[in-house]
Design a protein around this motif. Structure first.
Motif, short mmCIF file in Angstrom:
data_model
loop_
_atom_site.label_atom_id
_atom_site.label_comp_id
_atom_site.label_asym_id
_atom_site.label_seq_id
_atom_site.Cartn_x
_atom_site.Cartn_y
_atom_site.Cartn_z
N HIS A 49 0.90 -1.05 0.23
CA HIS A 49 -0.11 0.15 0.00
C HIS A 49 1.04 1.23 -0.04
N GLY A 50 0.54 2.14 -0.99
CA GLY A 50 1.41 3.27 -1.12
C GLY A 50 1.43 3.86 -2.57
N VAL A 51 2.34 4.82 -2.62
CA VAL A 51 2.52 5.34 -3.92
C VAL A 51 2.96 4.40 -4.83
N LEU A 52 2.47 4.18 -6.07
CA LEU A 52 2.92 3.12 -7.10
C LEU A 52 4.00 3.81 -7.99
N GLY A 53 4.68 2.92 -8.90
CA GLY A 53 5.56 3.21 -9.96
C GLY A 53 7.01 2.95 -9.53
N GLY A 108 6.64 5.02 -4.52
CA GLY A 108 7.08 4.93 -5.91
C GLY A 108 7.11 6.28 -6.29
N ALA A 109 7.18 6.18 -7.74
CA ALA A 109 7.54 7.18 -8.43
C ALA A 109 6.52 7.91 -9.37
N LEU A 110 5.14 7.35 -8.86
CA LEU A 110 3.92 8.25 -9.79
C LEU A 110 3.50 9.23 -8.49
N ALA A 111 4.31 10.38 -8.63
CA ALA A 111 4.11 11.38 -7.78
C ALA A 111 4.90 12.57 -8.31
#
Length: 329
Positions: A49-53, A108-111
């Protein structure tokens, strides 16, 4: 900042920006690729669970090592402790305490901002555009096969799966001079393969049945392993690249009788991947199905199911005056 978060539901939302920690850099992603692992996470893989990518190219905007600021970079996804016995023997991607961006214990990097240790960063050569650099992580994973097993020019090789990773793997193996056949389900994608003199079929033919010295499974589906098993010869090697949420049944007795070597394979050498891209040895443009803005990141995930590479544009690459490269190696 805006980020695409999965917490049982997938949504673009406002989250706190990461803080600059000692030894880390803050990066503004330009492009982020969506891969099969991202899709499997939304089905429960790894319980993340968290920011994906985790496939990205971006620019360093803050860092205690100032030579990195303004550099265009890609980043290795595994963050290791570098102190345990596993790390000391050189297996940092298997560190028991590791996190992995967008996969395990780390956002992750989708941010709009991403935090990553300086040790994980690789500067992107100026001649490699963002649309190619964003493939560095999966290309490194394809190159890892050559780190794990020697591929002889005289060998017969099969790649099972004609998706994003399968097409990269086939191109990498082609560089060894071996005879390659891709077993896939999407003839519309085979123009790239034909252009590179790589054979492609939509089923296991009698000529391929148990005839391949090396088989790479890249389907992302449990059934792909059964197909791969049909192809590998006795005493051949089978490399597993798929990560998916679910169980697989194996007839282990047959593997033992045929003395098949089974190799699990995931992350690979980023520096080598950047060299391959810089030399123009791999085609990435035909693998891009669409590029969508961050505002449409949820739609990008929906479009990625069954498609080639969907990219998410988080920010435009800034025009910067680069500092000398000596301190950013």
């Amino acid at each position: 900042m805006r980020a695409l978060v999965f917490d049982g539901q997938l949504s673009l939302r406002q989250v706190p920006a990461p803080r600059l920690a000692p030894g880390e850099a803050l990066i503004r992603p330009h492009l982020v690729g969506i891969c099969a692992t991202d899709l499997e996470i939304t089905r429960g893989y790894k319980g993340f669970h968290g920011v994906l990518g985790h496939e990205f190219v971006g620019t360093v905007v803050a860092c205690e090592a100032r030579a990195w600021i303004g550099q265009r970079v890609v980043g290795e996804i595994n963050v290791a402790c570098h102190a345990c016995a596993t790390c000391r023997r050189g297996d940092v991607t298997h560190c028991p305490q590791r996190t992995a961006i967008g996969i395990l214990g780390r956002d992750g990097a989708l941010a709009e901002l991403l935090a990553l240790p300086i040790a994980n960063l690789h500067r992107v050569p100026d001649s490699v555009p963002d649309q190619a650099a964003v493939f560095c992580e999966p290309l490194a994973a394809a190159l890892e096969i050559l780190e794990q097993t020697h591929v002889r020019p005289s060998e017969r090789v099969a790649v099972v799966g004609d998706g994003k990773l399968g097409l990269l793997v086939a191109q990498v193996l082609r560089l060894t001079g071996c005879a390659i056949t891709v077993v896939g389900r999407h003839p519309e994608r085979w123009t790239l393969l034909r252009r590179q003199a790589i054979d492609a079929v939509d089923a296991v033919t009698p000529a391929l049945q148990q005839a391949c010295d090396l088989v790479i499974e890249c389907t992302g589906r449990p059934g792909g392993l059964a197909t791969a098993r049909q192809l590998v010869r006795p005493r051949g090697r089978l490399v597993l690249k798929s990560t998916f949420h679910g169980a697989t049944e194996l007839d282990l007795a047959g593997w033992v009788v045929d003395e098949v070597t089974l190799i699990g394979s995931r992350c690979g050498p980023f520096a080598a991947a950047l060299r391959v891209l810089e030399r123009g040895l791999i085609e990435t443009a035909p693998l891009i199905a669409a590029t969508l803005p961050l505002e449409q990141a949820e739609a990008a995930f929906a479009a990625a199911r069954g498609a080639l590479k969907i990219l998410v544009r988080v920010a435009e690459a800034p025009q910067v005056t680069r500092l000398p490269d000596a301190a950013a190696s």
